[in-house]
Scaffold this motif. Structure first.
Motif, PDB file in Angstrom:
ATOM      1  N   PRO A  20      51.936  54.498  41.977  1.00 36.65           N
ATOM      2  CA  PRO A  20      52.280  53.315  42.831  1.00 36.65           C
ATOM      3  C   PRO A  20      53.274  53.590  43.928  1.00 36.65           C
ATOM      4  N   TYR A  21      52.789  52.790  45.004  1.00 35.41           N
ATOM      5  CA  TYR A  21      53.958  53.026  46.428  1.00 35.41           C
ATOM      6  C   TYR A  21      54.408  51.649  46.489  1.00 35.41           C
ATOM      7  N   ASP A  22      55.593  52.062  47.200  1.00 35.01           N
ATOM      8  CA  ASP A  22      56.379  50.605  47.779  1.00 35.01           C
ATOM      9  C   ASP A  22      55.500  49.807  48.710  1.00 35.01           C
ATOM     10  N   ALA A  23      55.343  48.726  48.839  1.00 30.60           N
ATOM     11  CA  ALA A  23      54.537  47.962  49.391  1.00 30.60           C
ATOM     12  C   ALA A  23      54.836  48.279  51.033  1.00 30.60           C
ATOM     13  N   GLU A  24      55.951  48.700  51.497  1.00 28.02           N
ATOM     14  CA  GLU A  24      56.169  48.817  52.985  1.00 28.02           C
ATOM     15  C   GLU A  24      55.359  50.139  53.358  1.00 28.02           C
ATOM     16  N   VAL A  25      54.864  51.178  52.509  1.00 30.34           N
ATOM     17  CA  VAL A  25      54.522  52.069  52.740  1.00 30.34           C
ATOM     18  C   VAL A  25      53.055  52.553  52.315  1.00 30.34           C
ATOM     19  N   ALA A  26      52.420  51.586  51.660  1.00 31.94           N
ATOM     20  CA  ALA A  26      50.948  51.613  50.986  1.00 31.94           C
ATOM     21  C   ALA A  26      50.042  51.865  52.055  1.00 31.94           C
ATOM     22  N   GLY A  27      50.200  50.883  52.982  1.00 30.85           N
ATOM     23  CA  GLY A  27      49.145  50.931  54.312  1.00 30.85           C
ATOM     24  C   GLY A  27      49.274  52.229  54.779  1.00 30.85           C
ATOM     25  N   PHE A  28      50.333  52.728  55.291  1.00 35.34           N
ATOM     26  CA  PHE A  28      50.581  53.790  55.983  1.00 35.34           C
ATOM     27  C   PHE A  28      49.679  55.036  55.194  1.00 35.34           C
ATOM     28  N   HIS A  29      49.892  55.148  53.965  1.00 36.91           N
ATOM     29  CA  HIS A  29      49.172  56.333  53.184  1.00 36.91           C
ATOM     30  C   HIS A  29      47.652  55.810  52.845  1.00 36.91           C
ATOM     31  N   SER A  30      47.287  54.584  52.663  1.00 40.72           N
ATOM     32  CA  SER A  30      45.861  54.347  52.947  1.00 40.72           C
ATOM     33  C   SER A  30      45.278  55.041  54.014  1.00 40.72           C
ATOM     34  N   LYS A  31      45.946  54.613  55.224  1.00 37.88           N
ATOM     35  CA  LYS A  31      45.392  55.069  56.495  1.00 37.88           C
ATOM     36  C   LYS A  31      45.183  56.679  56.325  1.00 37.88           C
ATOM     37  N   GLY A  32      46.230  57.316  55.950  1.00 41.27           N
ATOM     38  CA  GLY A  32      46.120  58.720  55.850  1.00 41.27           C
ATOM     39  C   GLY A  32      45.289  58.972  55.152  1.00 41.27           C
ATOM     40  N   TRP A  33      44.818  58.523  54.040  1.00 41.76           N
ATOM     41  CA  TRP A  33      43.632  58.970  53.357  1.00 41.76           C
ATOM     42  C   TRP A  33      42.349  58.846  54.034  1.00 41.76           C
ATOM     43  N   GLU A  34      42.121  57.739  54.530  1.00 43.88           N
ATOM     44  CA  GLU A  34      40.984  57.434  55.346  1.00 43.88           C
ATOM     45  C   GLU A  34      40.813  58.790  56.475  1.00 43.88           C
ATOM     46  N   LEU A  35      41.791  58.887  57.221  1.00 43.43           N
ATOM     47  CA  LEU A  35      41.861  60.217  58.298  1.00 43.43           C
ATOM     48  C   LEU A  35      41.514  61.281  57.448  1.00 43.43           C
ATOM     49  N   GLU A  36      42.035  61.601  56.226  1.00 45.18           N
ATOM     50  CA  GLU A  36      41.696  63.039  55.579  1.00 45.18           C
ATOM     51  C   GLU A  36      40.109  62.803  55.283  1.00 45.18           C
TER      52      GLU A  36
END
Length: 157
Positions: free
Chosen positions: A125-141
């Motif tokens: 689980p992620y904190d809500a404030e950073v989840a979107g950033f990490h989701s975008k990171g996976w999309e880029l990877e």
């Protein structure tokens, strides 16, 4: 803050499951594509003992400042080639992730059609404030994974 958000990312690849699974698990392949644009995996840091209970390690460096390092240490809790692996991760060096709060990474490889693979990543689980950033990171990877597969496995389709 409460870490209670799971990031889920899916992408379909026109390559067989075994090819996509190997890109995720073979250290020499993983080191060629992992990391969002502007980051790279330090190839000599990648180790994987590919079995339940086996350990995985890699370090990502920022391209324009190699002193910025994000380290992933993990233990595979499930490992079923070429279907799925699950790892309990400790990530250090990422300001959005508490290194004392483990993450779980689940990567599923589903056969689609004749030779396609649906890849599904669930992490948190992620904190809500950073989840979107990490989701975008996976999309880029996953964009980098597509480029890697096109470059190295183009004739395997």
């Amino acid at each position: 803050m409460t870490a209670n958000v799971m990031v889920i990312v899916e992408r379909q690849f026109d390559y067989p499951r075994q090819v996509v699974f190997r890109a995720w698990t073979a250290p020499e392949e993983m080191a060629q594509w992992r990391g969002s644009p502007g980051w790279h995996v330090e190839a000599e840091t990648v180790t994987s003992d590919l079995r339940a209970g086996g350990r995985h390690h890699h370090v990502k460096l920022r391209d324009n400042d190699p002193s910025v390092r994000v380290t992933t240490d993990a233990v595979f809790t499930e490992y079923f080639e070429p279907d799925v692996f699950v790892a309990r991760q400790r990530i250090t060096g990422d300001p959005g992730i508490d290194p004392d709060r483990p993450l779980e990474l689940r990567v599923e490889f589903t056969k689609m059609g004749r030779d396609g693979t649906l890849l599904r990543i669930v992490q948190g689980p992620y904190d809500a404030e950073v989840a979107g950033f990490h989701s975008k990171g996976w999309e880029l990877e996953l964009g980098r994974l597509q480029e890697f597969l096109d470059r190295t496995a183009g004739g395997v389709r």
